[in-house]
Design a protein around this motif. Structure first.
Motif, short mmCIF file in Angstrom:
data_model
loop_
_atom_site.label_atom_id
_atom_site.label_comp_id
_atom_site.label_asym_id
_atom_site.label_seq_id
_atom_site.Cartn_x
_atom_site.Cartn_y
_atom_site.Cartn_z
N ALA A 1 0.84 -1.20 0.00
CA ALA A 1 0.00 0.00 0.00
C ALA A 1 0.87 1.25 0.00
O ALA A 1 0.56 2.24 -0.68
N SER A 2 1.99 1.21 0.72
CA SER A 2 2.90 2.37 0.77
C SER A 2 3.53 2.64 -0.60
O SER A 2 3.69 3.80 -0.99
N ASP A 3 3.86 1.56 -1.33
CA ASP A 3 4.41 1.73 -2.68
C ASP A 3 3.44 2.49 -3.57
O ASP A 3 3.82 3.42 -4.29
N PHE A 4 2.16 2.09 -3.52
CA PHE A 4 1.15 2.74 -4.36
C PHE A 4 0.90 4.17 -3.90
O PHE A 4 0.75 5.08 -4.73
N ALA A 5 0.86 4.39 -2.60
CA ALA A 5 0.64 5.74 -2.08
C ALA A 5 1.76 6.67 -2.50
O ALA A 5 1.51 7.82 -2.92
N ASP A 6 2.99 6.20 -2.42
CA ASP A 6 4.14 7.03 -2.84
C ASP A 6 4.03 7.36 -4.32
O ASP A 6 4.29 8.49 -4.73
N HIS A 7 3.66 6.38 -5.13
CA HIS A 7 3.56 6.59 -6.57
C HIS A 7 2.44 7.58 -6.91
O HIS A 7 2.55 8.34 -7.89
N LEU A 8 1.38 7.58 -6.10
CA LEU A 8 0.24 8.46 -6.33
C LEU A 8 0.35 9.79 -5.59
O LEU A 8 -0.54 10.63 -5.67
N ASN A 9 1.46 9.95 -4.84
CA ASN A 9 1.72 11.20 -4.10
C ASN A 9 0.62 11.51 -3.08
O ASN A 9 0.17 12.65 -2.95
N VAL A 10 0.17 10.47 -2.36
CA VAL A 10 -0.80 10.66 -1.29
C VAL A 10 -0.32 9.91 -0.07
O VAL A 10 0.53 9.02 -0.16
N HIS A 11 -0.86 10.27 1.09
CA HIS A 11 -0.51 9.54 2.31
C HIS A 11 -1.17 8.17 2.26
O HIS A 11 -2.30 8.02 1.78
N VAL A 12 -0.48 7.17 2.78
CA VAL A 12 -0.99 5.81 2.72
C VAL A 12 -2.32 5.68 3.46
O VAL A 12 -3.20 4.91 3.04
N ASN A 13 -2.53 6.43 4.52
CA ASN A 13 -3.81 6.36 5.25
C ASN A 13 -4.96 6.89 4.38
O ASN A 13 -6.09 6.37 4.45
N HIS A 14 -4.66 7.93 3.60
CA HIS A 14 -5.68 8.49 2.70
C HIS A 14 -6.04 7.48 1.61
O HIS A 14 -7.22 7.29 1.28
N LEU A 15 -5.02 6.81 1.06
CA LEU A 15 -5.28 5.78 0.05
C LEU A 15 -6.10 4.65 0.65
O LEU A 15 -7.09 4.19 0.06
N ASN A 16 -5.70 4.19 1.83
CA ASN A 16 -6.41 3.08 2.47
C ASN A 16 -7.88 3.41 2.73
O ASN A 16 -8.77 2.60 2.46
N SER A 17 -8.14 4.60 3.24
CA SER A 17 -9.52 4.97 3.56
C SER A 17 -10.36 5.12 2.29
O SER A 17 -11.53 4.73 2.27
N SER A 18 -9.76 5.64 1.22
CA SER A 18 -10.49 5.80 -0.04
C SER A 18 -10.83 4.45 -0.64
O SER A 18 -11.96 4.21 -1.07
N VAL A 19 -9.85 3.55 -0.68
CA VAL A 19 -10.07 2.23 -1.25
C VAL A 19 -11.12 1.47 -0.46
O VAL A 19 -12.04 0.86 -1.02
#
Length: 304
Positions: free
Chosen positions: A221-239
């Motif tokens: 999840a951190s790899d994807f968050a870094d690539h998308l320039n967002v915090h991993v918590n924000h990515l997790n909550s959105s998904v």
């Protein structure tokens, strides 16, 4: 979004409770590949507003209304319906004349053929796609032919019927893609769905894996968050708000799906497959695979 989730088992139990014998469901086993098809004239005239944990494709001849998420969709001419499993929907018939077919299948069936991999990179069954494709008379005749063949094959003794069913289903999906010109503009999507869409596109672009020389680049999840320039918590909550699954669950499931394909369709050894999927130690891949498949990679490979 509705929190009610209907499984295939729930669906079959509902049919039995209502004494609706639309098709044989005795061969259904949780976790095993499953496909079924029925004529729509045997459907109930109203279905409950739920999410489903399975895929459903309907060829509709008749009138009625879908409540699809927050939208109401009226069908008054031949159409194909491809709902996202993550969006709740219901159907209510408008009139007694209802013809056509519908088929349902689970994730194991969808994952069991590499021919379907390309559809995972499209908008079909996604939260940002329009679920209705209206058909011309010629397209309706073609759709009817595909579904009629799937229906006959489903009850035949032909040794390769499953492969033929998948080919006909793929033809239906291609027909839908040819006509899909009105998907929702990304700018019109809620922010959480936009971010999930970017994640989904990144994830599926990585597959299929072509060579051990090019291992999986984004694995966490951190790899994807870094690539998308967002915090991993924000990515997790959105998904999770869209799919009800964590980012890690989705990544691991996609990796497991690819591992089965590599074991089935390549001559790579177990260590090469594990390394290509991002496992530096063969034992780590072995543990990962056994956790999901309940058998070792070697045993799985020897049985396919």
């Amino acid at each position: 979004m509705s929190d009610q989730l209907e499984t295939i088992e729930d669906y079959y139990n509902r049919l039995r409770k209502n004494q609706m014998k639309m098709f044989d469901s005795d061969d259904f086993e949780t976790g095993k590949s499953h496909f079924n098809i029925s004529m729509r004239k045997y459907c109930s005239f109203k279905s409950p507003y739920n999410r489903r944990d399975y895929y459903k494709v309907s060829f509709i001849l008749g009138k009625g209304t879908f409540q699809y998420g927050a939208h109401q969709l009226y069908v008054d001419r031949p159409a194909l319906f491809f709902p996202s499993p993550h969006i709740p929907y219901s159907w209510e018939c408008d009139g007694d004349l209802q013809e056509g077919y519908f088929c349902l299948f689970n994730q194991e069936f969808f994952n069991g053929n590499t021919e379907f991999n390309l559809f995972k990179k499209t908008s079909l069954f996604k939260e940002w796609s329009q679920p209705i494709v209206f058909l011309t008379d010629e397209q309706a005749q073609l759709s009817n032919l595909y579904f009629e063949q799937m229906y006959k094959l489903n009850y035949s003794t032909y040794a390769f019927r499953c492969s033929s069913i998948k080919s006909h289903l793929a033809s239906v999906l291609h027909l839908a893609l040819e006509n899909r010109v009105d998907d929702i503009n990304p700018d019109e999507l809620p922010a959480n769905v936009r971010l999930y869409r970017l994640f989904d596109e990144l994830l599926n672009k990585q597959f299929p894996l072509d060579s051990p020389a090019y291992p999986l680049a984004l694995k966490t999840a951190s790899d994807f968050a870094d690539h998308l320039n967002v915090h991993v918590n924000h990515l997790n909550s959105s998904v999770k708000s869209v799919t009800h699954l964590t980012t890690t669950q989705i990544i691991k499931e996609r990796m497991f799906e690819e591992s089965k394909n590599l074991l089935k369709y390549t001559n790579w050894d177990i260590a090469e497959i594990g390394y290509t999927l991002g496992f530096e130690q063969p034992s780590h891949f072995n543990n990962f695979f056994k956790k999901h498949a309940e058998v070792s990679p070697l045993k799985f490979k020897s049985t396919v």
